[in-house]
Every structure is written in C-alpha cells, then in structure tokens.
Write an enzyme that holds these catalytic residues in place. Structure first.
Site, PDB file in Angstrom:
ATOM      1  N   SER A 219     -16.440 -89.754 -28.653  1.00 53.14           N
ATOM      2  CA  SER A 219     -16.802 -88.767 -29.684  1.00 53.14           C
ATOM      3  C   SER A 219     -18.238 -88.116 -29.273  1.00 53.14           C
ATOM      4  O   SER A 219     -18.361 -87.481 -27.951  1.00 53.14           O
ATOM      5  CB  SER A 219     -17.035 -89.341 -31.029  1.00 53.14           C
ATOM      6  OG  SER A 219     -17.309 -88.420 -31.881  1.00 53.14           O
TER       7      SER A 219
ATOM      8  N   ASP B 296       8.765 -83.899 -33.531  1.00 53.81           N
ATOM      9  CA  ASP B 296       8.804 -85.396 -33.304  1.00 53.81           C
ATOM     10  C   ASP B 296       9.798 -85.583 -31.943  1.00 53.81           C
ATOM     11  O   ASP B 296       9.818 -86.252 -30.953  1.00 53.81           O
ATOM     12  CB  ASP B 296       9.176 -86.352 -34.175  1.00 53.81           C
ATOM     13  CG  ASP B 296       9.272 -87.704 -33.856  1.00 53.81           C
ATOM     14  OD1 ASP B 296       8.940 -88.086 -32.728  1.00 53.81           O
ATOM     15  OD2 ASP B 296       9.504 -88.656 -34.626  1.00 53.81           O
TER      16      ASP B 296
ATOM     17  N   ASP C 173      10.746 -84.991 -27.382  1.00 55.42           N
ATOM     18  CA  ASP C 173      10.691 -85.543 -26.167  1.00 55.42           C
ATOM     19  C   ASP C 173      11.724 -86.466 -25.771  1.00 55.42           C
ATOM     20  O   ASP C 173      12.096 -87.275 -24.973  1.00 55.42           O
ATOM     21  CB  ASP C 173       9.328 -86.318 -25.969  1.00 55.42           C
ATOM     22  CG  ASP C 173       9.296 -87.397 -27.189  1.00 55.42           C
ATOM     23  OD1 ASP C 173      10.052 -87.204 -28.209  1.00 55.42           O
ATOM     24  OD2 ASP C 173       8.578 -88.211 -27.124  1.00 55.42           O
TER      25      ASP C 173
ATOM     26  N   ASP D 260      10.168 -91.107 -32.934  1.00 49.41           N
ATOM     27  CA  ASP D 260       9.342 -92.335 -32.917  1.00 49.41           C
ATOM     28  C   ASP D 260       8.204 -92.301 -33.910  1.00 49.41           C
ATOM     29  O   ASP D 260       7.375 -93.085 -34.059  1.00 49.41           O
ATOM     30  CB  ASP D 260       8.928 -93.100 -31.795  1.00 49.41           C
ATOM     31  CG  ASP D 260       8.227 -92.144 -31.072  1.00 49.41           C
ATOM     32  OD1 ASP D 260       8.018 -91.010 -31.411  1.00 49.41           O
ATOM     33  OD2 ASP D 260       7.721 -92.392 -29.656  1.00 49.41           O
TER      34      ASP D 260
ATOM     35  N   VAL E  45       6.000 -89.895 -33.394  1.00 49.94           N
ATOM     36  CA  VAL E  45       4.820 -89.561 -32.634  1.00 49.94           C
ATOM     37  C   VAL E  45       5.294 -88.391 -31.826  1.00 49.94           C
ATOM     38  O   VAL E  45       6.408 -88.178 -31.248  1.00 49.94           O
ATOM     39  CB  VAL E  45       4.431 -90.655 -31.686  1.00 49.94           C
ATOM     40  CG1 VAL E  45       3.298 -90.058 -30.766  1.00 49.94           C
ATOM     41  CG2 VAL E  45       3.840 -91.793 -32.458  1.00 49.94           C
TER      42      VAL E  45
ATOM     43  N   ASP F 113      -6.328 -86.601 -33.245  1.00 50.03           N
ATOM     44  CA  ASP F 113      -7.719 -86.422 -33.538  1.00 50.03           C
ATOM     45  C   ASP F 113      -7.885 -85.355 -34.468  1.00 50.03           C
ATOM     46  O   ASP F 113      -7.679 -84.238 -34.246  1.00 50.03           O
ATOM     47  CB  ASP F 113      -8.363 -86.112 -32.449  1.00 50.03           C
ATOM     48  CG  ASP F 113      -9.973 -86.587 -32.356  1.00 50.03           C
ATOM     49  OD1 ASP F 113     -10.304 -86.493 -33.718  1.00 50.03           O
ATOM     50  OD2 ASP F 113     -10.592 -86.993 -31.430  1.00 50.03           O
TER      51      ASP F 113
ATOM     52  N   HIS G  15      -8.854 -90.477 -33.830  1.00 50.51           N
ATOM     53  CA  HIS G  15     -10.344 -90.143 -33.195  1.00 50.51           C
ATOM     54  C   HIS G  15     -10.662 -91.626 -32.777  1.00 50.51           C
ATOM     55  O   HIS G  15     -11.131 -92.195 -33.469  1.00 50.51           O
ATOM     56  CB  HIS G  15     -11.247 -89.671 -34.391  1.00 50.51           C
ATOM     57  CG  HIS G  15     -12.404 -89.432 -33.627  1.00 50.51           C
ATOM     58  ND1 HIS G  15     -12.852 -88.437 -32.642  1.00 50.51           N
ATOM     59  CD2 HIS G  15     -13.791 -89.612 -34.085  1.00 50.51           C
ATOM     60  CE1 HIS G  15     -13.841 -88.221 -32.357  1.00 50.51           C
ATOM     61  NE2 HIS G  15     -14.589 -88.953 -33.091  1.00 50.51           N
TER      62      HIS G  15
END
Length: 517
Positions: free
Chosen positions: A176, A244, A247, A251, A253, A395, A433
């Site tokens: 950060s 999602d 790819d 999952d 993500v 983030d 983050h």
C-alpha cells in the site's frame, strides 16, 4: 605504537558488541534515545497494545532523525543478539503512516534479521487522518520520501556499530503506502536496498487520492447516489455471473479482469428499489468507481477498480461505501489529503471537487514529494537490485491496473528485455488490499522470507538477489479459518495468467499452467 593499536582494536570490538553503548552513537542529524538489551520473551510497545511474544534476545535502539528544523522522524532498530543472518530488513507503513511497526520488527528478529521501522516523521493514532501535515511542508516531505531513506541510513550505521560489520544484504517489503515507499526507494535511493517487494503500490499518490475524492463526490454529492453496503452482494454476483467462467473455471474468482467487459446495466432497478438492484443515481456512482478518475475531456487520469470481490471482507464495504455515508476509507483519504496536504484548508469540501482543477493542484504541490512514478530504474538495475511488484485484482483501495501501468512504463523506458532481468509483476486473482479475498492470497508477503522460493515471494526475492535465480510462478494458498490450505493456485509473471490444464482438481496449483492471456 603497535600496543596502542591493539588496545584500540580491542576497545572497538568490545564497544561494537555492547547494546547499551550504542546510546553514544551520533549518525548525522540523529539522536539515540534508547539502547537496551532485551531478554527472550515478550515485548509491549510503548504505544500499548497486545504484547509481542516469542521474541529472541535482541538489542533495541530507538531514536529521532531531524534533517530539517521541522522534522522529528522517530525510528527503531532491532537486532538479534545471537543468530543474526547478516541481513537487514526494512519495514514500511500503510496509510498516512504515523506509527512504528513493532509487529514487523518482531517478525524480522524472529527470522534472524536486523530490522528498522519509522513513523515517517509524525504521530498518528486516530488512523487515516492528516492534520499533522497542515502547514508542515517538511513533514510532508519526510512522509513522502525522506524518512524511509534516512531510517535506512541510520539503521545501517547502528547495525555496523553493534555487529562490527554492516549487513551483507538489505531488503525492503511493504504494501500500500509501503509499496509506494518501496518504489520510492528503488527510484530515488537505489543504494539503500538490494531487493525490494512493492505490494499494491500507492505510488501515483496524487492521482490515487484525487480518484478517491472523485469517487466520494460521485457517491455522496448527488441526492440518492450513495450505494449502501447491503447492495454489494448483488454487484459482486453480477460481476461473477458475467466474468468468473472466462478462464474455464467457475470458482468465485475472476482470473483476469482485463478480459472481462462487465455490463453494469443488468443491475438497474426495473421496479421498486431493493438490495438486489441500483437506482439511476447509484448506477452513475458505480460506473464512476469502475471508470476511474477522468478529466473534463474524458482522458484517463487514474484507472478504476476491477470487477470482483466487491462484497468480500476488506472490500468495498471498507473502502468505498463504508457502513454509512462518510464512513468509508475513500472519503477519509480524499478529504484529509486535500484539506491538509494540498490546500491547507480544513474547510475544503469534497462537494466542490473538480477533476481537472484538483488533480492539477495535487500534482503541482505534491507530485515531487509523494509520487513514485519515475520509470527509470537504471541506477537500481546497474547495482544489481531486484524488484518484485504484486497487486490483488480485487483491491478496493488502489486500482490494480495502476501497478500494470507503472510496470509497463518501466518497460517502455528501459525495454521489455532488460526489465525482465530485474523486475517481476504478479497480479493476484481474487485478493483484496494486500491480502484476504476469495482467491488464494497467502504467498509469504509478510515481510520476511520463511518458506521456499516457489511459495514465498520474499524467499523468491532473496534467491534472485543472492543466487541469480529469477522467480517464475509462485504458488499462493487459500486458507480456511483454522489455517488449513483449501486451495492453491500459481501466480504467474505478468502478463501471463493461470490456465487450468483441463484435468485434475481446480483447487490444486499443479493442474494449472502459466500462459499468455
């Protein structure tokens, strides 16, 4: 004469090995205020809090550095009494800094490192406030770039005095604002550290915080535009529904948000407003957050957030929406920055924010002190320095694309081939983050190498610096509440992304390869 020299050498050796004697050190514009030998066990920081346990015996040195009349850079250096590995680990700061990271110092000495941390020249106990900067330009300079460098210089002098030799290698790892500090070191003070890890770097500080003020205005200045945290699950669900599976693996993500074209219009309320939809003013605010900071002619001044992870702990509820209006980190940073660092006017209001005017004002006054955007890393490269940057794709504090922008600016300046010999960028799918999030998010990014280069970013950095072994994929882990690993996934050197091979469990990194996007 020979007898005198031997006696002098003996006295120097004795002095170098005595912790308490370090109180008489006087590095440039530095005053040592504490030099004490600590026995193994626990340590309670002067600022209070829970005791830090399981510490080895160490020498604790504290002091103040005053490069200007308005400077008071407090710092501490901790050095293992025995078992020093010969290395120095610098510890960075988050947010507006203002505190010494005692936990980071403790982690370092447990690992055998000598370590140093600083408050960067001011005390901040309330969190995310910047009143200390009001009418104090030298303190802003200390925070911006001077304190981390001055601390590294003073720490190395203390280390050499204590051990009789300086560190053979020096490392810095932070996230950060600490990632901004990391890049500032590589750019301005390339001799301070041999290896640097810059996590989620806030390096384009003036535009990052201008973007926060812009998002705050979009969310709060117009009637009905505020998006309550209760609506975040619907926003995340829409993003995952569209992106999602791109790819080949569903999952929870989004592996590569750059391949996602999130159509937010599906969130429009078709009837009465509920937590599952957004009104027209809320849609405008949402699109501003995703769209980033833009000037009056539409030019991109800072990238927007990436889709995914909106409802995760540590996500938008912390940074963007808050639990209620004017409770978010975005609001705090945007207002505190312009009130205290740019305009010296506590009465400044976000409602007046204008992207062209405020971003220019921030650049004019703050860029040279706060921004770490110089793409020329040739001095760092020439002395053998190695740099690893990482950033979580989910983030909500700092737009992930900013890390890519900086990396590509270095490539443009120095050439892609030369950059690959000393810089790596890892984008972390599903990570919030600096950590957390739905994706695998544990890969040793805590400041001190503990594992192996294939699973630990610090160990990978040290292997690169000390053995010339450039890092490739680094395996990240997702842990459950008990600390057990439930999923692993490779982090790939940018621009590569992880791709499932089509067979085997999608929870095991071995079944993924790193491929071009």
């Amino acid at each position: 004469m020979k007898t005198v020299l031997l006696a002098l050498a003996a006295s120097v050796t004795m002095w170098a090995a005595t912790c308490e004697s370090l109180g008489s050190l006087s590095p440039p514009h530095t005053t040592i205020t504490t030099a004490e030998a600590r026995q193994p066990g626990a340590f309670t920081a002067p600022t209070g809090g829970r005791p830090l346990s399981n510490l080895p015996a160490f020498c604790r040195v504290a002091g103040s550095i005053k490069p200007t009349a308005d400077s008071d850079i407090r710092f501490e250096v901790w050095m293992p009494t025995t078992g020093w590995n010969g290395k120095f680990q610098g510890v960075g700061n988050g947010g507006f800094a203002g505190t010494i990271s005692f936990a980071g110092l403790a982690d370092a000495v447990r690992g055998g490192y000598a370590s140093a941390s600083t408050d960067t020249g001011h005390e901040e106990t309330r969190g995310n406030h910047a009143e200390w900067a009001l009418q104090h330009p030298e303190k802003i300079a200390d925070f911006g770039y001077r304190a981390i460098h001055e601390t590294a210089v003073a720490a190395k002098a203390v280390i050499e005095a204590f051990y009789g030799t300086g560190p053979k290698r020096s490392y810095f790892n932070s996230c950060s604002n600490g990632g901004r500090q990391a890049l500032m070191e590589a750019q301005r003070f390339p001799a301070d550290y041999d290896g640097i890890v810059a996590g989620a770097p806030a390096n384009y500080w003036t535009h990052l915080i201008s973007s926060a003020a812009s998002g705050t205005r979009a969310m709060l200045a117009e009637p009905g535009s505020y998006i309550p945290a209760a609506k975040l699950p619907a926003i995340e669900a829409a993003a995952l529904s569209q992106c999602d599976g791109l790819d080949g693996v569903k999952d929870g993500v989004i592996e590569n948000p750059r391949a996602c074209r999130f159509d937010t219009s599906v969130l429009h309320c078709q009837g009465a407003e509920t937590d599952s939809c957004l009104t027209v003013p809320q849609m405008a605010a949402l699109n501003t957050v995703y769209g980033g900071l833009r000037g009056s002619k539409g030019q991109q001044l800072f990238p927007g957030l990436s889709p995914g992870g909106e409802a995760e702990p540590g996500g938008w509820a912390t940074w963007i929406t808050g639990s209620e209006p004017m409770d978010s980190q975005m609001y705090s940073y945007g207002t505190q920055f312009f009130q205290n660092m740019i305009y010296n006017d506590p009465a400044w209001k976000f409602q007046t924010f204008d992207a062209d005017r405020e971003t220019k004002a921030a650049d004019d006054k703050g860029a040279r002190l706060l921004n770490a955007t110089d793409p020329d890393l040739s001095a760092f490269e020439k002395r053998g320095g190695k740099l690893i940057i990482y950033h979580g794709w989910s983030d909500a504090a700092i737009a992930p694309a900013n890390a890519i922008d900086y990396y590509e600016s270095v490539q443009k300046k120095m050439g892609a081939a030369p950059v690959s010999t000393f810089v790596r960028l890892y984008m972390v799918p599903g990570m919030e983050h600096c950590g957390g999030g739905a994706g695998p998010n544990v890969f040793g990014q805590q400041g001190v190498a503990k594992k192996d280069p294939g699973h630990d970013i610090d160990a990978a950095l040290e292997a690169w610096v000390e053995q010339g072994s450039a890092p490739d994929r680094i395996v990240a882990a997702k842990l459950d509440q008990k600390g057990a690993t439930v999923r692993t996934r490779p982090l790939c050197p940018f621009p590569q992304v992880a791709k499932w091979k089509g067979t085997g469990s999608t929870d095991e990194a071995a079944n993924f390869g790193c491929v071009a996007p």
